[in-house]
Design an enzyme around this catalytic site. Structure first.
Site, PDB file in Angstrom:
ATOM      1  N   HIS A 247      37.938 111.628  47.039  1.00  0.00           N
ATOM      2  CA  HIS A 247      36.610 112.221  47.146  1.00  0.00           C
ATOM      3  C   HIS A 247      35.961 112.521  45.798  1.00  0.00           C
ATOM      4  CE1 HIS A 247      33.055 113.794  48.905  1.00  0.00           C
ATOM      5  NE2 HIS A 247      33.140 114.738  47.997  1.00  0.00           N
TER       6      HIS A 247
ATOM      7  N   TYR B  19      32.124 111.498  43.220  1.00  0.00           N
ATOM      8  CA  TYR B  19      31.300 112.259  42.275  1.00  0.00           C
ATOM      9  C   TYR B  19      31.396 111.694  40.871  1.00  0.00           C
ATOM     10  CZ  TYR B  19      29.950 115.070  46.045  1.00  0.00           C
ATOM     11  OH  TYR B  19      29.394 115.438  47.227  1.00  0.00           O
TER      12      TYR B  19
ATOM     13  N   HIS C  75      27.541 103.948  55.220  1.00  0.00           N
ATOM     14  CA  HIS C  75      27.304 105.146  54.411  1.00  0.00           C
ATOM     15  C   HIS C  75      27.587 104.888  52.944  1.00  0.00           C
ATOM     16  CE1 HIS C  75      27.426 109.201  52.872  1.00  0.00           C
ATOM     17  NE2 HIS C  75      28.688 109.022  52.518  1.00  0.00           N
ATOM     18  N   PHE C  76      28.749 104.321  52.619  1.00  0.00           N
ATOM     19  CA  PHE C  76      28.993 104.215  51.178  1.00  0.00           C
ATOM     20  C   PHE C  76      28.243 103.059  50.529  1.00  0.00           C
ATOM     21  CE2 PHE C  76      32.012 100.927  51.317  1.00  0.00           C
ATOM     22  CZ  PHE C  76      33.052 101.235  52.173  1.00  0.00           C
ATOM     23  N   HIS C  77      27.715 102.145  51.353  1.00  0.00           N
ATOM     24  CA  HIS C  77      26.843 101.155  50.713  1.00  0.00           C
ATOM     25  C   HIS C  77      25.493 101.753  50.314  1.00  0.00           C
ATOM     26  CE1 HIS C  77      29.788  98.072  51.872  1.00  0.00           C
ATOM     27  NE2 HIS C  77      29.299  97.428  50.837  1.00  0.00           N
TER      28      HIS C  77
ATOM     29  N   ARG D 124      35.503  99.466  61.305  1.00  0.00           N
ATOM     30  CA  ARG D 124      35.363  98.866  59.977  1.00  0.00           C
ATOM     31  C   ARG D 124      36.653  98.159  59.614  1.00  0.00           C
ATOM     32  NH1 ARG D 124      36.136 102.276  54.926  1.00  0.00           N
ATOM     33  NH2 ARG D 124      37.433 104.068  55.435  1.00  0.00           N
ATOM     34  N   ARG D 125      36.610  97.419  58.536  1.00  0.00           N
ATOM     35  CA  ARG D 125      37.791  96.742  58.027  1.00  0.00           C
ATOM     36  C   ARG D 125      38.434  95.834  59.071  1.00  0.00           C
ATOM     37  NH1 ARG D 125      40.921 101.379  54.543  1.00  0.00           N
ATOM     38  NH2 ARG D 125      39.895 100.738  52.648  1.00  0.00           N
TER      39      ARG D 125
HETATM   40  C1  HEM Z   1      26.354  91.713  47.349  1.00  0.00           C
HETATM   41  C2  HEM Z   1      26.344  92.935  47.785  1.00  0.00           C
HETATM   42  C3  HEM Z   1      27.316  93.443  48.826  1.00  0.00           C
HETATM   43  C4  HEM Z   1      27.648  92.905  50.035  1.00  0.00           C
HETATM   44  C5  HEM Z   1      27.105  91.647  50.677  1.00  0.00           C
HETATM   45  C6  HEM Z   1      28.642  93.757  50.624  1.00  0.00           C
HETATM   46  C7  HEM Z   1      29.232  93.571  51.866  1.00  0.00           C
HETATM   47  C8  HEM Z   1      30.275  94.280  52.365  1.00  0.00           C
HETATM   48  C9  HEM Z   1      30.873  94.108  53.658  1.00  0.00           C
HETATM   49  C10 HEM Z   1      30.363  93.122  54.724  1.00  0.00           C
HETATM   50  C11 HEM Z   1      31.927  94.957  53.751  1.00  0.00           C
HETATM   51  C12 HEM Z   1      32.823  95.115  54.896  1.00  0.00           C
HETATM   52  C13 HEM Z   1      33.546  95.428  55.539  1.00  0.00           C
HETATM   53  C14 HEM Z   1      34.584  95.598  56.535  1.00  0.00           C
HETATM   54  O1  HEM Z   1      35.095  94.611  57.045  1.00  0.00           O
HETATM   55  O2  HEM Z   1      34.866  96.763  56.802  1.00  0.00           O
HETATM   56  C15 HEM Z   1      32.016  95.665  52.500  1.00  0.00           C
HETATM   57  C16 HEM Z   1      32.971  96.604  52.166  1.00  0.00           C
HETATM   58  C17 HEM Z   1      32.966  97.355  51.002  1.00  0.00           C
HETATM   59  N1  HEM Z   1      32.011  97.321  50.004  1.00  0.00           N
HETATM   60 FE1  HEM Z   1      30.453  96.081  49.891  1.00  0.00          FE
HETATM   61  N2  HEM Z   1      28.894  94.790  49.764  1.00  0.00           N
HETATM   62  C18 HEM Z   1      28.092  94.636  48.653  1.00  0.00           C
HETATM   63  C19 HEM Z   1      28.007  95.473  47.559  1.00  0.00           C
HETATM   64  C20 HEM Z   1      28.837  96.542  47.323  1.00  0.00           C
HETATM   65  C21 HEM Z   1      28.723  97.456  46.223  1.00  0.00           C
HETATM   66  C22 HEM Z   1      27.657  97.383  45.135  1.00  0.00           C
HETATM   67  C23 HEM Z   1      29.733  98.331  46.346  1.00  0.00           C
HETATM   68  C24 HEM Z   1      30.113  99.488  45.468  1.00  0.00           C
HETATM   69  C25 HEM Z   1      29.668  99.704  44.265  1.00  0.00           C
HETATM   70  C26 HEM Z   1      30.499  97.958  47.510  1.00  0.00           C
HETATM   71  C27 HEM Z   1      31.651  98.577  47.935  1.00  0.00           C
HETATM   72  C28 HEM Z   1      32.361  98.249  49.054  1.00  0.00           C
HETATM   73  C29 HEM Z   1      33.603  98.876  49.419  1.00  0.00           C
HETATM   74  C30 HEM Z   1      34.328  99.965  48.618  1.00  0.00           C
HETATM   75  C31 HEM Z   1      33.987  98.319  50.641  1.00  0.00           C
HETATM   76  C32 HEM Z   1      35.159  98.695  51.473  1.00  0.00           C
HETATM   77  C33 HEM Z   1      36.326  97.968  51.373  1.00  0.00           C
HETATM   78  C34 HEM Z   1      37.353  98.492  52.329  1.00  0.00           C
HETATM   79  O3  HEM Z   1      37.022  99.017  53.418  1.00  0.00           O
HETATM   80  O4  HEM Z   1      38.506  98.369  51.929  1.00  0.00           O
HETATM   81  N3  HEM Z   1      29.919  96.882  48.090  1.00  0.00           N
HETATM   82  N4  HEM Z   1      30.998  95.246  51.679  1.00  0.00           N
HETATM   83 CU   LIG Z   2      34.683 112.569  50.620  1.00  0.00          CU
END
Ligand code: HEM
Ligand SMILES: [Cu+2]
Length: 552
Positions: free
Chosen positions: A225, A229, A376-378, A441-442
């Site tokens: 968490h 921040y 949310h985190f996006h 998710r995931r």
């Molecule tokens: C090109 C831009 C992006 C696309 C198309 C994208 C798309 C996605 C998608 C489809 C997931 C999916 C999840 C799932 O199956 O649960 C994901 C997970 C995630 N994304 Fe992005 N995202 C983008 C940019 C970003 C950015 C800028 C960040 C952070 C700075 C980010 C951080 C994450 C994280 C931490 C996860 C989770 C991974 C997990 O659950 O282990 N993404 N993203």
């Molecule tokens: Cu938190």
């Protein structure tokens, strides 16, 4: 105007190349992360079908590249630059620490990426036990964390040096914020360091047969968490210090931002159980305490929102805006340095509301582990923070390498930011909605044996994929823009914008805000209150350990 403020006297070449080295890796990570993100989005929209093991491998690469590498490298580079700019140059010690940390982090990143791509570490970026990666993945993480500690020590060294040479004076605001951010990071990473060193590494080498899963998750979220921040505070630093100068006004207050940063330092760590509300083994009373403290963090966030909009209003009124919201239309939206962070601030409004929902005991039961959380985190880190960093990069890189952002490049920047906002809106709204409907998710694409419930998700899933495509286009324009700024933009002078105080009254900052010992002690006491008993219980009453699982 003091000498510190003159554009020419701004950066020692050595300071500039250190910051630049960090920032370049950050944008390389976005490039790789965006390719992975596109593939995931297309898979979830059922436009392509990835082999399922590959989905999780790519998801791990995406989470690590975006959530860990992009953010950490950009933040350290930016904080080094801002510290150098406001304390009048880094000390030699700072620079050495910065470079040693940099190379540790680069080696860690290369090793970790290689392990993920070799299929040895599809454990997602939270690397939850009992999923078991190869030991080298965990060693890579250790290198990244320890390297970032050295970066933090580098920032502390220059800050302390300034204080020593300017006894009794108010410290430069940006350097103060950088120090608070890195102090938060030092406290937070203790949890993950303990998890990796004492649990994950011995277990993945096979030195111990089993792992205590509950304890490992508690240690992870002790870090997980405050991590958010650590992402957010540098964006706040930009909003408080750089943005007023960019829009042509002064600091709203020199004291208020220090109060908010200290509140974040206190309240960001003792809250980790709000990620474990649905986990057995933690008594509800302790979860409730963490939830209550979490809600405390809303206060400095609202203070920030107040200060920012007050700044905008003051600036608008200075330029003659009369009606209640007339100042709103007078802001420089066509300047990407403002437009990027400003769109980030707007995205942060729904993001903050979503955060309050997630942290609420009962409401979390509805959204926990659904795609809502990903939505949310996006919009928090993926939009509010990322957009601020993009807007910042458009002046930071030229300020560091002695080039200028041409009007044409500014336009390309505006286009890039605009597409990112549109893409994130599509993707994030779909993710929130799908999450409420119950999509986990995931998970790679599945229609759950043609369940009629899931049939209804098809449209939203497609919208998610379209958002992903737009984001990918934005990320490619971003890459082109960054390459341009690095190598092709015309040579010249670019300002590192630092807002000045409205009235030069150093007394306006209460001395208590500079008493780091006091604040750090309170932070430690809060951590002890929130964690000692439950962690003691977890160790005493520990559940049977788990062997490792490799599901891919
Ligand atoms: C090109 C831009 C992006 C696309 C198309 C994208 C798309 C996605 C998608 C489809 C997931 C999916 C999840 C799932 O199956 O649960 C994901 C997970 C995630 N994304 Fe992005 N995202 C983008 C940019 C970003 C950015 C800028 C960040 C952070 C700075 C980010 C951080 C994450 C994280 C931490 C996860 C989770 C991974 C997990 O659950 O282990 N993404 N993203
Ligand atoms: Cu938190």
């Amino acid at each position: 105007m003091t000498q510190d403020n003159s554009i020419l006297a701004r950066f020692d070449k050595k300071d500039a190349s250190l910051s630049l080295a960090y920032v370049v890796i950050a944008f390389l990570a976005i490039f790789i992360g965006a390719i992975a993100g596109l593939l995931q989005g297309l898979d979830r929209g059922h436009l392509i079908t990835l082999p399922s093991t590959l989905y999780y491998e790519i998801l791990t690469a995406h989470g690590v590249m975006m959530g860990v590498i992009f953010t950490t490298f950009f933040i350290i580079g930016f904080l080094f630059a801002g510290t150098a700019r406001t304390v009048g140059g880094l000390t030699n010690l700072s620079r050495s620490l910065g470079w040693i940390g940099y190379w540790m982090m680069v080696i860690g990143t290369a090793l970790g990426t290689a392990e993920i791509l070799a299929g040895n570490a599809s454990v997602l970026y939270t690397f939850y036990a009992p999923l078991k990666a190869s030991p080298f993945f965990y060693i890579a993480l250790t290198l990244i964390v320890v390297g970032s500690w050295l970066g933090g020590y580098g920032i502390f060294a220059s800050f302390v040096n300034w204080r020593r040479n300017h006894k009794g004076q108010t410290t430069p605001l940006f350097a103060y914020m950088a120090t608070a951010t890195m102090a938060l990071w030092q406290i937070a990473t203790l949890g993950v360091a303990a998890e990796v060193l004492f649990q994950l590494i011995p277990w993945s080498f096979g030195w111990v047969p089993t792992i205590d899963v509950l304890l490992s998750r508690t240690l992870f979220w002790f870090f997980g968490h405050p991590l958010v921040y650590f992402w957010l505070l540098p964006a706040y630093a930009c909003w408080y210090v750089n943005i007023p100068k960019i829009i042509g006004t002064k600091l709203f207050s020199n004291a208020l931002p220090r109060v908010t940063f200290m509140l974040f330092l206190l309240l960001s760590t003792p809250v980790g159980f709000h990620h474990q509300l649905l986990e057995p083994g933690i008594p509800p009373s302790w979860k409730a305490l963490h939830v209550a403290l979490t809600m405390g963090v809303v206060i400095p966030s609202l203070m920030t929102a107040f200060a920012l909009f007050a700044t905008f209003e003051i600036r608008g009124r200075e330029r003659g805006a009369k009606s209640l919201f007339g100042w709103f239309s007078s802001l420089p939206y066509s300047d990407v340095r403002f437009f990027g962070p400003f769109m980030g601030m707007l995205m942060f409004i729904p993001a903050g509301i979503g955060g309050i929902i997630n942290a609420s005991f009962q409401l979390d039961e509805v959204v926990h582990n659904t795609l809502w959380v990903t939505g949310h985190f996006h919009i928090t880190v993926g939009a509010a923070v990322a957009l601020t960093f993009f807007g910042t990069a458009y002046w930071l890189i030229p300020a560091l390498n002695g080039r200028v952002l041409t009007p044409r490049m500014n336009k390309m920047g505006l286009l890039q930011v605009f597409l990112w906002v549109v893409g994130m809106t599509f993707m994030s709204v779909s993710m929130h909605t799908l999450g409420l409907l119950g999509e986990p998710r995931r998970t790679a694409f599945t229609n759950y044996l043609n369940s009629p419930v899931v049939q209804e998700w098809a449209g939203m899933r497609l919208t998610l994929a379209i958002g992903g495509i737009i984001l990918f286009i934005s990320a490619m324009i971003l890459t082109a823009n960054i390459v341009n700024l690095l190598f092709f933009a015309p040579k010249g002078e670019t300002e590192f914008p630092v807002a000045e105080e409205a009235a030069a009254t150093p007394e306006s900052v209460p001395p208590i805000l500079e008493r780091w010992g006091v604040w750090l002690s309170i932070a430690v006491v809060l951590v002890l209150i929130a964690y000692t008993m439950p962690v003691y219980d977890q160790i005493q009453l520990h559940p049977p350990g788990s062997k490792g699982f490799v599901t891919w």
